[in-house]
Design an enzyme around this catalytic site. Structure first.
Site, PDB file in Angstrom:
ATOM      1  N   HIS A 187       0.819  -1.222   0.000  1.00  0.00           N
ATOM      2  CA  HIS A 187       0.000   0.000   0.000  1.00  0.00           C
ATOM      3  C   HIS A 187       0.848   1.266   0.000  1.00  0.00           C
ATOM      4  O   HIS A 187       0.337   2.341  -0.294  1.00  0.00           O
ATOM      5  CB  HIS A 187      -0.928  -0.003   1.219  1.00  0.00           C
ATOM      6  CG  HIS A 187      -2.021  -1.030   1.107  1.00  0.00           C
ATOM      7  ND1 HIS A 187      -3.317  -0.712   0.810  1.00  0.00           N
ATOM      8  CD2 HIS A 187      -1.987  -2.382   1.210  1.00  0.00           C
ATOM      9  CE1 HIS A 187      -4.047  -1.813   0.749  1.00  0.00           C
ATOM     10  NE2 HIS A 187      -3.261  -2.841   0.992  1.00  0.00           N
TER      11      HIS A 187
ATOM     12  N   ASP B  94       3.341   9.345  -0.624  1.00  0.00           N
ATOM     13  CA  ASP B  94       2.162   8.561  -0.236  1.00  0.00           C
ATOM     14  C   ASP B  94       1.933   7.486  -1.289  1.00  0.00           C
ATOM     15  O   ASP B  94       1.991   7.776  -2.490  1.00  0.00           O
ATOM     16  CB  ASP B  94       0.932   9.475  -0.152  1.00  0.00           C
ATOM     17  CG  ASP B  94      -0.053   9.012   0.906  1.00  0.00           C
ATOM     18  OD1 ASP B  94      -0.137   7.796   1.131  1.00  0.00           O
ATOM     19  OD2 ASP B  94      -0.737   9.874   1.496  1.00  0.00           O
TER      20      ASP B  94
HETATM   21  P1  ADP Z   1      -3.238   6.303   5.131  1.00  0.00           P
HETATM   22  O1  ADP Z   1      -3.629   4.917   4.749  1.00  0.00           O
HETATM   23  O2  ADP Z   1      -1.761   6.569   5.038  1.00  0.00           O
HETATM   24  O3  ADP Z   1      -3.759   6.761   6.456  1.00  0.00           O
HETATM   25  P2  ADP Z   1      -5.136   7.246   3.054  1.00  0.00           P
HETATM   26  O4  ADP Z   1      -5.433   8.658   2.630  1.00  0.00           O
HETATM   27  O5  ADP Z   1      -4.899   6.330   1.910  1.00  0.00           O
HETATM   28  O6  ADP Z   1      -3.890   7.329   4.048  1.00  0.00           O
HETATM   29  O7  ADP Z   1      -6.343   6.643   3.880  1.00  0.00           O
HETATM   30  C1  ADP Z   1      -6.781   7.258   5.062  1.00  0.00           C
HETATM   31  C2  ADP Z   1      -8.194   6.814   5.362  1.00  0.00           C
HETATM   32  O8  ADP Z   1      -8.477   7.138   6.723  1.00  0.00           O
HETATM   33  C3  ADP Z   1      -9.236   7.513   4.499  1.00  0.00           C
HETATM   34  O9  ADP Z   1     -10.249   6.611   4.143  1.00  0.00           O
HETATM   35  C4  ADP Z   1      -9.760   8.610   5.419  1.00  0.00           C
HETATM   36  O10 ADP Z   1     -11.111   8.939   5.199  1.00  0.00           O
HETATM   37  C5  ADP Z   1      -9.602   7.986   6.783  1.00  0.00           C
HETATM   38  N1  ADP Z   1      -9.384   9.058   7.763  1.00  0.00           N
HETATM   39  C6  ADP Z   1      -8.380   9.943   7.803  1.00  0.00           C
HETATM   40  N2  ADP Z   1      -8.563  10.842   8.805  1.00  0.00           N
HETATM   41  C7  ADP Z   1      -9.687  10.497   9.425  1.00  0.00           C
HETATM   42  C8  ADP Z   1     -10.433  11.032  10.532  1.00  0.00           C
HETATM   43  N3  ADP Z   1     -10.060  12.109  11.221  1.00  0.00           N
HETATM   44  N4  ADP Z   1     -11.563  10.410  10.878  1.00  0.00           N
HETATM   45  C9  ADP Z   1     -11.971   9.328  10.196  1.00  0.00           C
HETATM   46  N5  ADP Z   1     -11.342   8.789   9.153  1.00  0.00           N
HETATM   47  C10 ADP Z   1     -10.211   9.359   8.762  1.00  0.00           C
HETATM   48  O1  F6P Z   2      -2.069   2.636   4.188  1.00  0.00           O
HETATM   49  C1  F6P Z   2      -0.892   2.438   4.871  1.00  0.00           C
HETATM   50  C2  F6P Z   2      -1.136   1.979   6.291  1.00  0.00           C
HETATM   51  O2  F6P Z   2       0.101   1.750   6.918  1.00  0.00           O
HETATM   52  C3  F6P Z   2      -1.969   0.738   6.440  1.00  0.00           C
HETATM   53  O3  F6P Z   2      -1.270  -0.474   6.322  1.00  0.00           O
HETATM   54  C4  F6P Z   2      -2.503   0.965   7.810  1.00  0.00           C
HETATM   55  O4  F6P Z   2      -3.596   0.166   8.180  1.00  0.00           O
HETATM   56  C5  F6P Z   2      -2.839   2.454   7.774  1.00  0.00           C
HETATM   57  O5  F6P Z   2      -1.801   3.009   7.029  1.00  0.00           O
HETATM   58  C6  F6P Z   2      -2.969   3.082   9.151  1.00  0.00           C
HETATM   59  O6  F6P Z   2      -1.828   2.837   9.945  1.00  0.00           O
HETATM   60  P1  F6P Z   2      -1.853   1.989  11.291  1.00  0.00           P
HETATM   61  O7  F6P Z   2      -2.456   0.657  10.967  1.00  0.00           O
HETATM   62  O8  F6P Z   2      -0.430   1.900  11.730  1.00  0.00           O
HETATM   63  O9  F6P Z   2      -2.713   2.770  12.236  1.00  0.00           O
END
Ligand code: ADP
Ligand code: F6P
Length: 466
Positions: free
Chosen positions: A157, A365
């Site tokens: 990912h 990212d």
């Molecule tokens: P990562 O996997 O690195 O966190 P992504 O942008 O791919 O980054 O995915 C983040 C996910 O977490 C998204 O679906 C987003 O809506 C969710 N998310 C991020 N911040 C919040 C928050 N404050 N409350 C709820 N969901 C959140």
């Molecule tokens: O999308 C990348 C990622 O590291 C996922 O594998 C993971 O579930 C998400 O970000 C949130 O991080 P964590 O599981 O460490 O809270």
């Protein structure tokens, strides 16, 4: 149809209500599993004094989960250690933050072995096994050692870094070799796939063996780019819910005569929050006439707080947000709102929908699903503008966003100004192109492409003569 077993470190299935906050990876995997009546295996998020391998199983909303607890030392050495202090910074090009500790490596191997040993009895001969993310790269090797011959795929990912960066990892060759116990390895973008290929060809002495096939370490595998997407249908349904509408109305009311600029990220140093805050500060400094016309809202729930680098970035952001409001607020008005809370997914959708500008500026990212959620939440007749980092995987698909260098507060400031002054016709044109992509390359397309490639892979092949 074969059963699908998904394995990931974090397992966060939606509850029957289906609207609470779970991350993008979790939503995507839940959607993938429903159609395959599959099993989702991973860590419970809990610790136990001694590892027992005891499974806690439940079925919610058509998805069966099988979870194990880990020991405190596993949490320190595997999750907080090798995964989040070694691989995460390295894969996001932060070699300055990467820590190398022998105990981390041992913990990583131990937990992967524990996952394999606990999963092994649940595997039937025809099952397809799909492993996710950097926490579990050696899982296929451990399963193979236990005699598992099923087809096993791996999806990363996060970015796969350039070989000049990857080779700074002690014992990098061991980790790369573990990839060759999979039949298919998938990356978010062609760029990351190529970076892996270049490592295999230039560093590991491997060779291409057909289109997207590589051989090295006496084995061969298929590689591919499979960009992850949203559950677009579910997101569209959620936008229409009462909670989403209420939140949109609330935010619209809170920004009368102002435009809302929104950012939503886990509080992670890879998300470029510091540079983004500085970019907004510069925008305010450079545009006194526009100051009272904007409100920036940054939602950033805390993440991985046991790791020092995360506590440090949090402290810096607290200071910076205070400085911006201290410098620019007036008695009746403040330009910046910074909140560290989680919100329900439907509420987030409402917030995106009320915003004129989405600021998604990670320094690196793998994909970034927030960018896609922002696009999916816009009103087609009066859409907001996405400002997107060039270094997010999503920039390969959402080419009509305003693409910026996230390291440059100046570029971010200029992009905010450009977005705020963009006429409606251009906003619609740009949004339409992005929205078409979000609809087309959604989570179903991602799952079908990956599972199709995995199902098409040969049964476990014999080792190549080396
Ligand atoms: P990562 O996997 O690195 O966190 P992504 O942008 O791919 O980054 O995915 C983040 C996910 O977490 C998204 O679906 C987003 O809506 C969710 N998310 C991020 N911040 C919040 C928050 N404050 N409350 C709820 N969901 C959140
Ligand atoms: O999308 C990348 C990622 O590291 C996922 O594998 C993971 O579930 C998400 O970000 C949130 O991080 P964590 O599981 O460490 O809270």
């Amino acid at each position: 149809m074969s059963r699908l077993i998904v394995v990931s470190n974090r397992v966060n299935p939606p509850s029957a209500a289906g609207e609470e906050s779970v991350g993008g990876l979790a939503m995507a995997l839940a959607a993938a599993l429903r159609e395959y009546s599959g099993l989702w295996f991973g860590w419970s998020g809990r610790t136990t004094p001694e590892f027992t391998g005891q499974l806690s199983m439940q079925t919610v909303d058509g998805v069966t989960t099988a979870l194990i607890d880990l020991e405190e030392a596993d949490l320190d050495e595997y999750y907080n250690g090798y995964a989040n202090r070694t691989l995460w910074p390295l894969f996001h090009y932060r070699t300055d933050l990467a820590a190398y500790d022998r105990a981390f490596g041992e913990g990583y191997s131990r937990v992967n072995r524990r996952f394999a040993e606990t999963l092994r009895p649940l595997i039937a001969p025809d099952d397809l096994i799909w492993v996710h993310d950097y926490h579990l790269i050696p899982l296929a090797r451990e399963l193979r050692m236990l005699g598992v011959k099923n087809r096993i795929g791996f999806f990363l990912h996060v970015p796969w870094p350039a070989h000049q960066v990857f080779t700074t990892l002690p014992r990098h060759s061991q980790l790369a070799e573990a990839m060759f116990d999979y039949d298919v390895v998938g990356f978010q973008t062609e760029e990351y796939r190529q970076a892996f290929e270049e490592y295999v060809l230039f560093v590991a002495g491997g060779a291409q063996s057909g289109a997207e096939r590589l051989q090295a370490f006496g084995r061969s595998l298929r590689t591919g780019a499979f960009p992850i997407g949203l559950d677009a249908a579910e997101f569209a349904r959620m936008l229409k819910t009462a909670r989403a509408r209420r939140m949109r109305d609330l935010m619209t009311a809170a920004t009368v005569f102002r435009h809302l600029v929104v950012g939503v990220d886990r509080l992670d140093y890879s998300k470029g929050l510091e540079e983004r805050f500085l970019g907004f500060e510069r925008f305010l400094a450079d545009n006194p006439d526009l100051r009272r016309e904007v409100l920036m809202l940054q939602i950033a729930p805390v993440s991985r707080e046991s790791v020092g680098a995360y506590r440090e970035i949090r402290a810096r952001l607290d200071a910076l947000s205070g400085r911006i409001n201290g410098e620019f607020s007036d008695v009746d008005w403040a330009p910046f709102r910074y909140v560290n809370r989680n919100y329900r997914r439907d509420e987030l959708a409402g917030i995106y929908g009320a915003a004129r500008v989405g600021l998604v500026t990670p320094l690196r990212d793998g994909m970034n699903l927030v960018a896609k959620e922002f696009v999916a939440a816009q009103n087609p007749e009066d859409p907001g503008v996405l400002i997107l980092s060039r270094f997010a995987g999503a920039a390969r698909q959402l080419k009509d966003a305003i693409l910026v260098n996230p390291n440059s507060p100046e570029e971010i400031a200029e992009a905010i100004k450009q977005a705020l002054s963009m006429d409606k016709a251009e906003r619609i044109r740009r949004w339409r192109a992005s929205f078409d992509n979000v609809q087309r390359e959604d989570v179903t397309a991602w799952r079908d492409a990956f599972v199709g490639a995995l199902a098409g892979a040969r049964e476990r092949r014999p080792a190549l003569a080396s």
